[in-house]
Design a protein around this motif. Sequence first.
Motif: not given
Length: 595
Positions: A365-375, A421-423
């Motif tokens: 869940m974390y990876a899938e959300m972050a990989r498209i720019g979502h929190e 995502l943070t960077l």
Amino acid sequence: MDALDRVLTRIAEGLDSATASESMELEFKTDGRSVKDDLANIADAAACLANATGGTLVVGVDDKIAGPAAFVGTTLDPEKTRLRIYEITQPPLLVESESRSTAHGNVLVLTVASSTQVHSANGKIPTERVADRCLPMTTERIAAVTAQKTGRDWSAHPSGAPASDVAPVAMQVAREMLARSNDLGKRRLAEASDIDLLRALGVVLEDQTLTNSGALLFTRTYEQTALISYTYRRTPAGQLTANEQLSGPLVVALQRVFDLIEARLETTPVSIGKGQQLHIADLPEAAVREAVVNGLMHREYFSAERTAVEHTITQLRVSSPGGFVPGVSVDNVLTTSSRTRNTNLAGAMRMLGLAETAGSGVDRMYAEMARIGHEPPRYTAAPTWVEVTLLGGAPNTALARYVATLPPEEAADADTMVILLTLLTKKTVGAEELMPLLQKPAIEESQSVLARLSSDEIRLLEPTRETVRRAYPKYRLREDALTALGSAVTYRRRTTDQLDRKIIELVNETGTINARMVRILLDLDAVGASRVLADLVDRGILVKTSEATRGPSVTYGRGAAFPAKAGSRSNQRDGRAQREPRSPAQLPLDGLEEQ
């Protein structure tokens, strides 16, 4: 000084009151009208703590005031108090009891361990600690807590329903799930008989009856019970446009809720080159499925409450009855080992491909959300419920395009994606500040992730020049990654080469330059301009051409490594070779690296 001493010190200094200091695991009491009533109240509070996570009960501190006057003391005897708690609790509860001296008087400290049983006191309804209060427990809650404390798996217990009670539509849905698997063995299982399929899922017992999870998944036992509530609004506060209450069999209800969500997801086409195109949903399907499945797989089935799925165009919230199992919290849900109260149900759902292998669902869940720019997913929880929220919206197409070029194992790694995502919005990150984001318990664990991403094999990050020799450097995106991410990054850095080129062009035009000219040219402050000039002098590209040591009168001209022609880098490389080697450092627009 232990944690309790620190709390007592703050109260004595007037920084906090006892009320403000109370928590899930700490409560304050004072002597009342009679010793008998006091002991009854203290037994109630001790049982309440034992029924939750345990904690500390302090007698002799007034919770209404702060400062030395709050320490009113107590007349209770430690051993007699301990004995009385044991006598008037059912089942009997043992606590540790001690008198503790403070600078302002003595207090009685009772240490209560989390119990494997549910206790009551004085014949009253059992209570449990929720935040800083004791709340009554329902019959369902008592059963759930007892099962949790004893490790009893409700889903593995006999349901009494024969295997022949399975609904044909449920078995058909299960076969379709297995047929879509990448695992050849699971695809073959889709062709097996009903009883062999149920055995492979682990939901049928030796007497050919189903476990509770088998009955839940495949029979109409729960046909009159709403297991899932699905609602949809275009906006979080908008009008309700869908409201469905889905009952058993659970596999059918799950497939239905997946279809309802998928029908309302909006997608964005993203070209990734070579004629390939991705269609990325505003809420990633894999993250949505994990959120819904986790809400049903780990929930408390002693409760009659349903798992609620609230869907809007940019958000999905899943709330389910039952808090986190012991050892799991909102602060470690990403990194803690996989734990569930429904082991038999979880095994069957994973075999059907409804959930990831143990311990990888939240990561995904974390990876899938972050990989498209979502929190990352947002978790909130209480002892009686858990809620996860996915905040979507239009994907960051530039980020999604870049992630598509990464090795699959990195694109699927939660740590990598959260750091990336943070960077996008921060020029640098360090191990310590990443600890809460990555939910790492030690700074060394965060550092190991940063070091891996800066290795020659991955080459995503690099330590900044100023911090490279530190034990825990600051890291930034490498220039190749920064360039490839393009508009996904909200800031811009100029490389040393870019800075050099601009200054070299200016010197070719004017013959000499000073700090003020550099500040105007590169839009830097005084410190940044000085740093750039000092670096160029150090590398022999520029040389000081004036006697002045400070101010605008200090001028610079061509040095030994100054290129013969603007844009040529050969002489600059020769100049570097005669000096101590440097990494191709990158300077931010303000000329200052974050320390």
